[in-house]
Motif scaffolding. Structure first.
Motif, short mmCIF file in Angstrom:
data_model
loop_
_atom_site.label_atom_id
_atom_site.label_comp_id
_atom_site.label_asym_id
_atom_site.label_seq_id
_atom_site.Cartn_x
_atom_site.Cartn_y
_atom_site.Cartn_z
N ALA A 113 0.84 -1.19 0.00
CA ALA A 113 0.00 0.00 0.00
C ALA A 113 0.87 1.24 0.00
O ALA A 113 1.87 1.29 0.74
N TRP A 114 0.46 2.22 -0.80
CA TRP A 114 1.24 3.45 -0.96
C TRP A 114 0.32 4.66 -0.91
O TRP A 114 -0.83 4.60 -1.35
N GLY A 115 0.86 5.76 -0.43
CA GLY A 115 0.16 7.03 -0.51
C GLY A 115 0.44 7.70 -1.84
O GLY A 115 1.19 7.17 -2.68
N GLN A 116 -0.10 8.89 -2.03
CA GLN A 116 0.03 9.60 -3.30
C GLN A 116 1.30 10.44 -3.36
O GLN A 116 1.68 10.91 -4.43
N GLY A 117 1.95 10.62 -2.23
CA GLY A 117 3.20 11.36 -2.17
C GLY A 117 3.02 12.82 -1.82
O GLY A 117 1.96 13.41 -2.04
N THR A 118 4.06 13.40 -1.24
CA THR A 118 4.08 14.82 -0.92
C THR A 118 5.43 15.39 -1.33
O THR A 118 6.47 14.77 -1.07
#
Length: 124
Positions: A113-118
């Protein structure tokens, strides 16, 4: 499946500090070992830091060891990355990742699982 959302990125100057947050929803973050990765333009995604389910064990990339600190507050379903003494080479999109196993690993392919990034941009 856990859903991850990163926040806290921005534009800072070299030497400044910044704290990234990764908020989890859908499942308790305590079920996952967690990590931060980063990716600069034209490069592969690279490991930054990882933390065990309990928070008792941490691992860091050599390039950030001593400057960055990964932590977690399971009661808040949140993982953090405290970044101090930032350098221009720290400029990248930072991603939060979750792995539903207790052991700490540093390979991106092991995280499901991964986030969309910042975006973090450090000016020199």
């Amino acid at each position: 499946q856990v859903h991850l959302v990163e926040s806290g990125g921005g534009l800072v100057q070299a030497g400044d500090s910044l704290t990234l947050s990764c908020a989890a929803s859908g499942r308790a973050v305590s079920s996952y070992s967690m990590a931060w990765f980063r990716q600069a333009p034209g490069t592969e995604r690279e490991f930054v830091a990882a933390i065990s389910r309990s928070g008792g064990d941490t691992v860091y990339a050599g390039s950030v060891k001593g400057r960055f600190t990964i932590s977690r507050v399971n009661a808040k379903n949140t993982v953090y990355l405290q970044m101090n003494s930032l350098k221009s080479e720290d400029t990248a999109v930072y991603y939060c990742a979750a792995r539903e196993f207790p052991s700490i690993v540093t390979t991106a392919g092991s995280f499901g699982a991964w986030g969309q990034g910042t975006q973090v941009t450090v000016s020199s």
